[in-house]
Enzyme design. Structure first.
Site, PDB file in Angstrom:
ATOM      1  N   ASP A 145       0.853  -1.185   0.000  1.00  0.00           N
ATOM      2  CA  ASP A 145       0.000   0.000   0.000  1.00  0.00           C
ATOM      3  C   ASP A 145       0.890   1.236   0.000  1.00  0.00           C
ATOM      4  O   ASP A 145       1.906   1.293   0.708  1.00  0.00           O
ATOM      5  CB  ASP A 145      -0.910  -0.003   1.235  1.00  0.00           C
ATOM      6  N   GLY A 164      -6.541  -2.477  -6.022  1.00  0.00           N
ATOM      7  CA  GLY A 164      -7.575  -1.447  -5.945  1.00  0.00           C
ATOM      8  C   GLY A 164      -7.019  -0.206  -5.292  1.00  0.00           C
ATOM      9  O   GLY A 164      -6.217  -0.285  -4.359  1.00  0.00           O
ATOM     10  N   GLY A 165      -7.442   0.978  -5.770  1.00  0.00           N
ATOM     11  CA  GLY A 165      -6.952   2.223  -5.183  1.00  0.00           C
ATOM     12  C   GLY A 165      -5.438   2.302  -5.277  1.00  0.00           C
ATOM     13  O   GLY A 165      -4.856   2.223  -6.358  1.00  0.00           O
ATOM     14  N   ASP A 166      -4.776   2.478  -4.131  1.00  0.00           N
ATOM     15  CA  ASP A 166      -3.308   2.520  -4.106  1.00  0.00           C
ATOM     16  C   ASP A 166      -2.730   1.252  -3.494  1.00  0.00           C
ATOM     17  O   ASP A 166      -1.643   1.264  -2.923  1.00  0.00           O
ATOM     18  CB  ASP A 166      -2.827   3.751  -3.339  1.00  0.00           C
ATOM     19  N   GLU A 167      -3.466   0.152  -3.634  1.00  0.00           N
ATOM     20  CA  GLU A 167      -3.023  -1.144  -3.106  1.00  0.00           C
ATOM     21  C   GLU A 167      -2.601  -2.068  -4.246  1.00  0.00           C
ATOM     22  O   GLU A 167      -3.253  -2.122  -5.292  1.00  0.00           O
ATOM     23  CB  GLU A 167      -4.139  -1.806  -2.296  1.00  0.00           C
TER      24      GLU A 167
END
Length: 798
Positions: free
Chosen positions: A408, A449-452
């Site tokens: 992350d 997903g997102g910043d993962e």
């Protein structure tokens, strides 16, 4: 009287019967392939042709029979004799053209045909006016009837077999079948002739209406041949016109279409099919259908060819899981779907194959699959693809197991908030590129997903996983340049190994996630390997979250008040409201334990508003009872501070509801809260100050506020963090910092409060530093409202 036969005329009779039978075979197919409205027309046209052929063969055979006297024929009986021949032939063609028939119907039709042929023969024989009258041998008459019946059965079979079958006969085969029928018809005639018995002194009478046999035979043969020729030509023209209409229909079809005959050869291909398959006009006609089969599929071709040619109803091939490909002339394989339809055209069984080019559909499916399994922003495989790959890795049961790293980004939200999502997207794309390069061939990187992100590492060992994780941290930590600004993001990673840390999908993913969040809690920009006690901590945190949701309704939350002291006379001049949780099993839980949970899971705004409401209500009640007029301090969370309108409205509503003076309320915020977005923070504090509320900066010195910003903030109080006051009596550096902050506050017109005063030894240095206000356990721990009341007016002993 005995007669003899002329061989040449006998052969001529056979040829006439042969021609008639051949025409009948041709027309039988037309009968069966015709529409219901045209079936009777072709049955009568063919029946007349065959009947005239049999009739003319009969009279030609009579001319082959030589007697020592001229033969005359009664024209009326001769004309009458053609009727049963024609009726029998019409019946034969109609039965042959019937799609559904049983053996009983065939036998009955054969019996009627035999009666018609025999009737024609014996009526024709009766047309010869012998005197005395001719007699007939019973045996040969019966034999002729039997032969006629047998010939009728054979004729029905041959008309059906060689005019309509999936495997269309060659021209030579049809000629042979016609020859057999002709031999049968001739056999019937000459068997019947054998039954004829003529008296030795018999003669042919010149009766009215009788004409010589030679002239009659020429007329009959001429009529029959002319009709046979005419019907043959007409049939061929009609057949040609029908084929032309069919070709035009196929060519005009909007899609690609080929027609395949029962031998597996392409008899017709329309323009669209030739364009799709890369052939010039007419090049496909006559080719075996195997020319369209890719070489790799040829071993399966015989079975598929049989399935193709024997299709009984409309069928689709290539539309399901089994893909079908056609081979173009240039060797390129084209994905197709075939719609097969069996049809009959002019007595021929054909298969119409409509070819649907699936190239664009396959490309669209590939694009959809790519969208389903790949992230459009980074180009990395996405979460769905990861689920598939993880299940595959679990199914392989590699004895070395595999590694899983959950990553992350740290600080990414700040980039999104400050530079916008477009810049954030570009940052994600660059980070994804760095991760992919860092992992290389050693594993796969997925955007979760997102910043993962998730990294799947086949085989290997924990040390290998740790090495890759450290390399990724180094790569990501290299500064990025975006819109002329240098940006910094870091990476927090948590890793697990299969099967050591779990044997199924959910357990591995959960524990990798737990390890990653522990890495974030440990200061970020670090890699941590999962340990069992991490899961226990998360489990406790999850249980706390679920119980915290209902704690307020259950009355488990309580406000305690810690006095704020004027150090010179040790008098209580204010209080800070602190929320505690009286848990039924774990006792009183401090704010530092559950407040982070509330902030992380969106409960803090509701909780903060409850604290504000309860603190103002309690302070208003004390004022109403005439107790000392003091200021109530309430902490404001980051989530509350970000939503400026909601916070201002909540403060205004609470003050109005309880009639509480705005200058009696003090809101405490931290350095980190206001420095996330200084401009927005100034606007929020100004809006609150406009209400008359005092603003205090808590934990001063632990954040990263600049003096230039500090000057702009509408603050009334600075609270020195306990990290600087704890050892003030022993640490000269700490004392120097406290003095500097007190001087700074005085110059900026702010009050200064020293937090964490727990020992008497700390008091003298603070007095010497001219710090006017203090707060700490030395003067009182956080206490219930009732206890605070008892101590409110009592001075704290020196």
């Amino acid at each position: 009287m005995q007669g003899s036969y002329d061989f040449r005329t006998l052969v001529l009779s056979f040829l006439i019967a042969w021609f008639a039978a051949f025409v009948a075979i041709q027309l039988a197919g037309r009968v069966r392939s015709a529409t219901s409205r045209r079936t009777p027309l072709w049955a009568w046209a063919g029946g007349i042709a065959f009947g005239l052929g049999i009739w003319s063969m009969h009279f030609t055979g009579m001319m082959a029979f030589r007697l020592p006297l001229p033969m005359m024929f009664d024209i009326r009986l001769t004309a009458l004799s053609v009727v049963p021949a024609v009726l029998a032939s019409v019946l034969a063609l109609y039965v042959a053209g019937t799609r559904r028939r049983n053996f009983g119907q065939v036998l009955l039709a054969a019996a009627f045909m035999a009666m018609g042929i025999c009737s024609m023969h014996y009526i024709g024989m009766a047309a010869i006016p012998f005197s005395p009258a001719a007699t007939y041998s019973t045996f040969w008459v019966v034999a002729s009837v039997v032969v006629a019946f047998a010939v009728s059965l054979v004729a029905l079979h041959l008309l059906t077999r060689f005019s309509w079958i999936g495997n269309e006969p060659r021209f030579g085969v049809q000629l042979g079948a016609a020859a057999l029928m002709a031999l049968g018809v001739c056999g019937t005639h000459y068997t019947g002739m054998a039954a004829l018995q003529i008296a030795p002194d018999a003669m042919c009478l010149l009766a009215p209406g009788a004409i010589p046999g030679e002239r009659l035979n020429l007329v009959i043969v001429g009529i029959a041949l002319l009709y046979l020729a005419a019907i043959t030509i007409g049939s061929q023209r009609d057949l040609h016109a029908s084929e032309q209409r069919f070709r035009a229909l196929v060519d005009g079809a909007p899609g690609a279409m080929i027609i395949v005959d029962a031998d597996g050869r392409i008899s017709l291909a329309n323009v669209e099919a030739e364009r799709l398959l890369g052939y010039s006009r007419g090049d496909l006609v006559g080719c075996a259908v195997e020319v369209l089969v890719p070489d790799r599929l040829l071993p399966r071709c015989p079975a598929e060819r049989a399935r193709f040619l024997q299709v009984q109803r409309r069928t689709h091939l290539g539309a399901g899981e089994h893909e079908l490909h056609c081979l173009r002339r240039d060797g390129v394989e084209v994905p197709v779907e075939l719609g097969l339809s069996p049809i009959t055209v002019q007595g021929r069984n054909l298969v119409v194959a409509s070819i649907i080019d699936l190239t664009e559909r396959k490309q669209a499916q590939d694009r959809i699959a790519h969208l389903a399994y790949f992230d459009t922003l980074t180009g990395l495989p996405n979460r769905s693809k990861f689920e598939v790959r993880l299940e595959q890795a679990l199914a392989q049961r590699d004895p070395e197991g595999f590694g899983l790293i959950f990553a992350d980004l740290d600080g990414f939200k700040e980039i999104n908030d400050s530079l916008g999502h477009s810049a954030g997207d570009r940052v994600l794309a660059q980070i994804a590129h760095r991760l992919r390069e860092g992992v290389g061939e050693r594993g796969e990187v997925f955007r979760f997903g997102g910043d993962e992100f998730i990294i799947l590492l086949p085989s290997g060992s924990p040390s290998r996983d740790a090495g890759i994780a450290e390399e990724l941290i180094r790569r990501v930590a290299v500064p990025l340049w975006m819109e002329g600004e240098q940006l910094g993001v870091t990476l927090s990673l948590g890793s697990v190994r299969h099967p050591e840390h779990g044997r199924d999908h959910d357990q591995l993913l959960k524990r990798a996630d737990i390890a990653m969040y522990q890495a974030k809690g440990a200061g970020k920009n670090v890699h941590l390997r999962f340990l069992p006690d991490m899961e226990a901590s998360v489990t406790r945190r999850f249980a706390m979250l679920n119980e915290l949701r209902n704690a307020q309704e259950l009355g488990q939350l309580v406000l305690l008040y810690q006095p704020i002291i004027q150090l010179r006379d040790r008098r209580v001049i204010g209080a800070e409201a602190l929320v505690y949780w009286d848990h039924p099993r774990h006792g009183r839980i401090t704010p530092s334990t559950f407040i982070p949970v509330a902030e992380e899971h969106g409960l803090i705004e509701q909780l903060g508003e409850w604290v504000l409401e309860e603190a103002v209500r309690q302070s208003a009640a004390w004022r109403t009872r005439g107790l000392m007029q003091m200021r109530m301090a309430v902490n404001v969370s980051s989530a509350q501070f970000r939503d400026a309108n909601r916070l201002r409205n909540a403060v205004d509503r609470v003050l109005r509801r309880h009639g509480y003076p705005a200058d009696g309320l003090e809101l405490e915020i931290t350095e980190r809260q206001i420095m996330t977005d200084p401009a927005s923070s100034i606007a929020t504090m100004v809006a609150l100050s406009d209400l008359g509320v005092a603003m205090a900066l808590d934990d001063f010195g632990t954040g990263y506020s600049s003096l230039s910003h500090l000057r702009e903030f509408p603050l009334r109080k600075l609270k020195i963090d306990r990290a600087f006051t704890d050892q003030i009596d022993r640490d000269p550096a700490g004392l120097a910092i406290v003095r500097a902050v007190v001087e700074l506050g005085r110059n900026l017109g702010m009050q200064v409060v020293a937090e964490g005063v727990e020992r008497e030894a700390q008091v003298a240095p603070l007095l010497a530093s001219e710090c006017a206000q203090v707060q700490g356990f030395l003067f009182g721990a956080p206490m219930l409202a009732s206890e605070f009341e008892r101590r409110l007016l009592r001075p704290i002993p020196a």
